[in-house]
Scaffold this motif. Structure first.
Motif, PDB file in Angstrom:
ATOM      1  N   GLY A  24       0.678  -1.093  -0.066  1.00 29.24           N
ATOM      2  CA  GLY A  24       0.189   0.071  -0.029  1.00 29.24           C
ATOM      3  C   GLY A  24       0.924   1.209   0.109  1.00 29.24           C
ATOM      4  N   LEU A  25       2.253   1.087  -0.067  1.00 23.58           N
ATOM      5  CA  LEU A  25       2.973   2.279   0.177  1.00 23.58           C
ATOM      6  C   LEU A  25       3.113   2.942  -1.334  1.00 23.58           C
ATOM      7  N   ALA A  26       2.975   2.170  -2.563  1.00 25.57           N
ATOM      8  CA  ALA A  26       3.365   2.610  -3.821  1.00 25.57           C
ATOM      9  C   ALA A  26       2.192   3.047  -4.539  1.00 25.57           C
ATOM     10  N   THR A  27       2.381   3.892  -5.420  1.00 25.94           N
ATOM     11  CA  THR A  27       1.309   4.160  -6.430  1.00 25.94           C
ATOM     12  C   THR A  27       1.432   3.225  -7.363  1.00 25.94           C
ATOM     13  N   SER A  28       0.348   3.412  -8.472  1.00 21.49           N
ATOM     14  CA  SER A  28       0.240   2.268  -9.168  1.00 21.49           C
ATOM     15  C   SER A  28       0.961   2.618 -10.747  1.00 21.49           C
ATOM     16  N   ASP A  29       1.531   1.446 -11.410  1.00 21.17           N
ATOM     17  CA  ASP A  29       2.367   1.483 -12.495  1.00 21.17           C
ATOM     18  C   ASP A  29       1.350   1.556 -13.636  1.00 21.17           C
ATOM     19  N   ARG A  30      -0.009   1.526 -13.204  1.00 18.65           N
ATOM     20  CA  ARG A  30      -1.228   1.320 -14.224  1.00 18.65           C
ATOM     21  C   ARG A  30      -1.785   2.696 -14.623  1.00 18.65           C
ATOM     22  N   VAL A  31      -0.982   3.705 -14.104  1.00 17.29           N
ATOM     23  CA  VAL A  31      -1.652   4.932 -14.650  1.00 17.29           C
ATOM     24  C   VAL A  31      -1.470   5.290 -15.854  1.00 17.29           C
ATOM     25  N   THR A  32      -2.311   5.717 -16.575  1.00 22.08           N
ATOM     26  CA  THR A  32      -2.411   5.913 -18.184  1.00 22.08           C
ATOM     27  C   THR A  32      -2.657   7.175 -18.401  1.00 22.08           C
ATOM     28  N   THR A  33      -1.726   8.014 -18.856  1.00 18.94           N
ATOM     29  CA  THR A  33      -2.282   9.461 -19.291  1.00 18.94           C
ATOM     30  C   THR A  33      -2.531   9.492 -20.724  1.00 18.94           C
ATOM     31  N   GLN A 224       0.417   8.655   3.850  1.00 21.93           N
ATOM     32  CA  GLN A 224       1.545   8.439   3.085  1.00 21.93           C
ATOM     33  C   GLN A 224       1.692   9.653   2.059  1.00 21.93           C
ATOM     34  N   PHE A 225       3.205   9.579   1.551  1.00 26.82           N
ATOM     35  CA  PHE A 225       3.594  10.706   0.613  1.00 26.82           C
ATOM     36  C   PHE A 225       4.208   9.928  -0.620  1.00 26.82           C
ATOM     37  N   ILE A 226       3.829   9.818  -1.772  1.00 24.57           N
ATOM     38  CA  ILE A 226       4.665   9.335  -2.859  1.00 24.57           C
ATOM     39  C   ILE A 226       4.865   9.839  -3.772  1.00 24.57           C
ATOM     40  N   GLY A 227       5.954   9.228  -4.681  1.00 29.62           N
ATOM     41  CA  GLY A 227       6.455   9.902  -5.801  1.00 29.62           C
ATOM     42  C   GLY A 227       7.072   8.711  -6.666  1.00 29.62           C
ATOM     43  N   THR A 228       6.572   8.846  -8.021  1.00 24.99           N
ATOM     44  CA  THR A 228       7.361   7.544  -8.668  1.00 24.99           C
ATOM     45  C   THR A 228       7.773   8.346 -10.153  1.00 24.99           C
ATOM     46  N   ILE A 229       8.640   7.674 -10.918  1.00 27.10           N
ATOM     47  CA  ILE A 229       8.808   7.963 -12.385  1.00 27.10           C
ATOM     48  C   ILE A 229       9.208   6.487 -13.022  1.00 27.10           C
ATOM     49  N   PHE A 230       8.317   6.433 -14.081  1.00 26.88           N
ATOM     50  CA  PHE A 230       8.635   4.869 -14.819  1.00 26.88           C
ATOM     51  C   PHE A 230       8.670   5.085 -16.241  1.00 26.88           C
ATOM     52  N   VAL A 247      10.751   3.163 -10.609  1.00 30.70           N
ATOM     53  CA  VAL A 247      11.205   3.502  -9.339  1.00 30.70           C
ATOM     54  C   VAL A 247      10.282   4.466  -8.587  1.00 30.70           C
ATOM     55  N   TYR A 248      10.153   4.126  -7.299  1.00 32.03           N
ATOM     56  CA  TYR A 248       9.260   5.091  -6.583  1.00 32.03           C
ATOM     57  C   TYR A 248       9.827   5.126  -5.278  1.00 32.03           C
ATOM     58  N   ALA A 249       9.437   6.169  -4.403  1.00 29.69           N
ATOM     59  CA  ALA A 249       9.804   6.475  -3.057  1.00 29.69           C
ATOM     60  C   ALA A 249       8.470   6.532  -2.251  1.00 29.69           C
ATOM     61  N   ALA A 250       8.287   6.130  -1.146  1.00 30.20           N
ATOM     62  CA  ALA A 250       7.193   6.274  -0.534  1.00 30.20           C
ATOM     63  C   ALA A 250       7.323   6.419   1.013  1.00 30.20           C
ATOM     64  N   TYR A 251       6.845   7.419   1.673  1.00 36.03           N
ATOM     65  CA  TYR A 251       7.053   7.741   3.104  1.00 36.03           C
ATOM     66  C   TYR A 251       5.593   7.624   3.905  1.00 36.03           C
ATOM     67  N   ARG A 252       5.677   6.738   4.867  1.00 35.09           N
ATOM     68  CA  ARG A 252       4.447   6.388   5.501  1.00 35.09           C
ATOM     69  C   ARG A 252       4.479   6.703   7.200  1.00 35.09           C
ATOM     70  N   GLN A 253       3.517   7.456   7.570  1.00 42.09           N
ATOM     71  CA  GLN A 253       3.406   7.749   9.271  1.00 42.09           C
ATOM     72  C   GLN A 253       2.097   6.748   9.466  1.00 42.09           C
ATOM     73  N   GLN A 254       2.139   6.134  10.600  1.00 44.15           N
ATOM     74  CA  GLN A 254       1.243   5.558  10.984  1.00 44.15           C
ATOM     75  C   GLN A 254       0.773   5.447  12.506  1.00 44.15           C
ATOM     76  N   THR A 255      -0.376   5.657  13.061  1.00 41.13           N
ATOM     77  CA  THR A 255      -0.611   5.702  14.545  1.00 41.13           C
ATOM     78  C   THR A 255      -1.495   4.502  14.541  1.00 41.13           C
ATOM     79  N   ASP A 256      -1.284   3.495  15.435  1.00 39.76           N
ATOM     80  CA  ASP A 256      -1.917   2.252  15.480  1.00 39.76           C
ATOM     81  C   ASP A 256      -3.172   2.311  16.409  1.00 39.76           C
TER      82      ASP A 256
END
Length: 522
Positions: A24-33, A224-230, A247-256
């Motif tokens: 769930g940290l990643a965006t999708s490579d199925r994004v189609t512009t 979550q904050f996400i960024g990807t380039i592919f 590639v992608y980078a994702a940062y997650r902050q969670q409180t249980d």
């Protein structure tokens, strides 16, 4: 060995699996512009599947049962409205889950299991998967709403969709978040090469709705904050020729959520770095496909105490997988190889957790990772929380339970397949698996004074997880133009390795699983 070290080691053992499934940290490579030409104004699809499953039980619990019989069903309906540059997508699961059968041992509410096969039907009358709006003005695309996540092979993020060309898979749920995503082809307007024209850039932020680390409805809060380039391209003259590298980078902050005053509101902060690539092409009568993905997780969590008494534990873990397939098209015969690695943790003297846990919807085999290891971890949980054995449960003990994810493992899974997905397809697979670090049971290790000990009592932990043989057949038949019947049968038998021997060195009994599915797709 002094009691202080034994307790520290036990706490570290309990904390090993925590927080390392970063699905769930990643965006999708199925994004189609690139908008679909002349899409229909209204789209609708639906499918229903009914599953029958019977599997052996490992036999280390006090239950008199030797096998577990279960019935499941999954119903899914989706639709879309297309108007100019706008699109509304809706997809819902309903009356999905277990109809009949028990999990032994039972998993208490405290445990954060998210796998759909371990939940009761009455908890899943309606389960929204996607409700989002897309705006596609030219070379950009903006999405807003609830959507699934998927990247690369699905090692870290998987949307839970069945893949018809993968014979051995049975997915449930999927990673979902309420997300704002902006994607574009930044070079398409002025680039001259085809490659540069197909480079995508995406940025987004979301609130996690559900994955195996968080459940918004139950009270977990993850941002979550996400960024990807592919780069992604398909040969217009031959859709079997494709390329992807991202590639992608994702940062997650969670409180249980706080559960029964046992687990406080712990925090999880994780950075995920992922790279994935795939290529498929034809060469005379051959079709060749290669794919790989590697992910690094880094961060910290307060879900378990460190040995030094600090309230935060560092996380550093690595996972990787590779897939290759060679198909001889005249006879529709394929040779496929899956391999992978998920880091383990062998050092109980530091304050860092190194164990990596794959997304539970990334499937390899039928029994070991999907059934046997989860049963072992549930038994470990029962032992750790049994007040006659260990008194008050340790902080973060819920992290012991595995929902069917590959962790602390190295594996090879060759498969031989016959046929094609849109018709009759059969296959056989072998799975060899070893643990990345010696495989041991937390309670048994604690009870033996800190000596790594297996779940069945072997006093010297080993890495040999065992061998599995799987066979499967599926048949798809188009009843009418828009209605397809799906039939599938699977059988797997797992021969446990020395990691599951008893104290006298006797091997654990073989474990088998039989599953059948009937489905309708429209």
């Amino acid at each position: 060995m002094n009691s202080k070290f034994m307790m520290s080691a036990f706490c570290a053992l309990v904390g090993l699996p925590l927080s390392l499934s970063a699905q769930g940290l990643a965006t999708s490579d199925r994004v189609t512009t690139a908008p679909v030409e002349n899409p229909e104004f209204f789209e609708l699809d639906a499918n229903y599947s009914f599953f029958v499953q019977n599997g052996d039980l490992p036999g280390f619990s006090a239950s008199d049962e030797s096998s577990a019989f279960s019935l499941y069903q999954r119903a899914r309906v989706g639709g879309a409205l297309n108007w100019s540059t706008l699109k509304l997508k809706v997809e819902l699961d309903g009356v999905t889950g277990k109809l009949y059968g028990d999990d032994i041992p039972e998993v208490p509410e405290l445990v954060r299991t998210q796998a759909r096969q371990f939940t009761n039907l009455d908890e899943n009358w309606v389960d929204p998967r996607e409700i989002y709006v897309t705006w596609s003005p030219g070379l950009a695309e903006v999405r807003l709403g609830l959507m699934t996540s998927d990247f690369g092979l699905g090692l870290v993020a998987d949307d839970g969709r069945d893949e018809d060309w993968k014979l051995f898979n049975n997915k449930w749920g999927g990673d979902r978040g309420v997300r704002l995503l902006v994607a574009t082809k930044p070079l398409a307007a002025f680039a001259t090469s085809r490659t540069m024209k197909n480079v995508y850039l995406g940025l987004g932020a979301d609130v996690v709705f559900q994955d195996d680390n968080a459940n918004f409805i139950d009270g977990d809060r993850a941002l979550q904050f996400i960024g990807t380039i592919f780069y992604r391209d398909t040969n217009p003259a031959n859709h079997d020729d494709t390329e992807f590298l991202g590639v992608y980078a994702a940062y997650r902050q969670q409180t249980d959520r706080e559960v029964r005053d046992v687990t406080p509101e712990d925090e999880l902060n994780v950075l995920a770095l992922d790279i994935s690539g795939s290529k498929s092409w034809t060469a005379d009568d051959l079709w060749i496909s290669l794919g790989a993905e590697a992910a690094l997780l880094s961060g910290d969590t307060t879900r378990t105490y460190t040995q030094s008494g600090e309230t935060s534990t560092s996380l550093l873990a690595l996972g990787a997988a590779a897939e290759a397939q060679l198909t001889w098209k005249p006879a529709n015969v394929s040779l496929k190889m899956l391999s992978g690695y998920a880091s383990g943790d062998a050092n109980l003297d530091d304050d860092t957790v190194y164990r990596f846990r794959f997304d539970p919807n990334y499937k390899v085999g039928l029994v070991l990772f999907d059934q046997y290891i989860p049963a072992v971890t549930r038994e470990s949980y029962e032992r750790v929380t049994d007040p006659t054995r260990s008194g008050e449960p340790q902080r973060g003990v819920f992290g012991l339970v595995n929902d069917g994810a590959i962790e602390n493992a190295v594996y090879l899974n060759p498969q031989l397949l016959f046929g094609r997905p849109n018709g009759l397809m059969t296959g056989v697979g072998l799975l060899w698996a070893w643990s990345a670090e010696p495989f041991y049971d937390p309670y048994s290790t604690f009870a033996s004074g800190g000596t790594p000990t297996g779940i069945n009592g072997r006093s010297e932990a080993t890495r040999d997880l065992g061998l599995e043989v799987d066979v499967a057949a599926q048949y798809r038949y188009k009843i009418v133009s828009d209605l397809t019947l799906d039939l599938k049968a699977e059988y797997g038998i797992f021969f446990p390795g020395t990691a599951f021997d008893d104290a006298q060195g006797n091997s654990a009994a073989a474990q088998s699983l039989v599953r059948a599915r009937v489905g309708l797709s429209w």
